[in-house]
Design an enzyme around this catalytic site. Sequence first.
Site, short mmCIF file in Angstrom:
data_model
loop_
_atom_site.label_atom_id
_atom_site.label_comp_id
_atom_site.label_asym_id
_atom_site.label_seq_id
_atom_site.Cartn_x
_atom_site.Cartn_y
_atom_site.Cartn_z
N SER A 111 0.82 -1.22 0.00
CA SER A 111 0.00 0.00 0.00
C SER A 111 0.85 1.27 0.00
CB SER A 111 -0.93 0.02 1.22
OG SER A 111 -1.98 -0.88 1.03
N GLN A 112 0.24 2.32 -0.50
CA GLN A 112 0.84 3.65 -0.46
C GLN A 112 1.12 4.02 1.01
OE1 GLN A 112 -1.83 6.52 -2.09
NE2 GLN A 112 -0.52 8.26 -1.65
#
Length: 213
Positions: free
Chosen positions: A64-65
């Site tokens: 994930s970011q």
Amino acid sequence: MKDTFKHKGMRQQLVKTVAEKGITNSDVLKAIGKIPRHLFMDSGFIDHAYVDKAFPIGADQTISQPYTVAFQTELLQIEEGDKILEIGTGSGYQTAVLLELGSKVYSIERQKELFKKTSKFLPKIGYRPKKLVFGDGYKGLPEEAPFDGIIVTAGAPFVPKPLLSQLAIGGRLVIPVGDEVQTMTLFIRKDDKEFEKHEFGEFRFVPLLENKN
């Protein structure tokens, strides 16, 4: 498995970026600044490790970011010793953030190859969840419930009832709900039957798949 001064410098830049986007919890920022995110990615992609973007990790999944990881973690309001259930272990990066905050982490992953890889990898770099399970995240982990917090790291078309039922009173469920685009949603358990619901804008996640085993 090296973590150099250069990596540390890039991490501090990432912390700055994430803070500028609105993350204020100092423990969360400290965790982002400490965890060697490049070790969670294939060595050919080191340059991407400290850019605030999601990145593919194989098995149709992404790491994930960092902003999204920080955002979800901040919503959990973790206190040391809290029992946290993570749905979607993935690369283990979010797991490491939860562990840095002093929580006891139980994590479920439904992709066999990712599960095997991450189970071996996390202890190698000093992160030891209470339990890593290969299974269906939609069902949660009833035998370990109740949890002070539950975090879902994939897009859910609906809110799985078992997850709500496995929250302790006062516990928080952070889940991105929706099909193409998800709305980050927080449920706080008020008592046996009542939940308070809050919504926090749109995000994009890979889908949460059920019955994959």
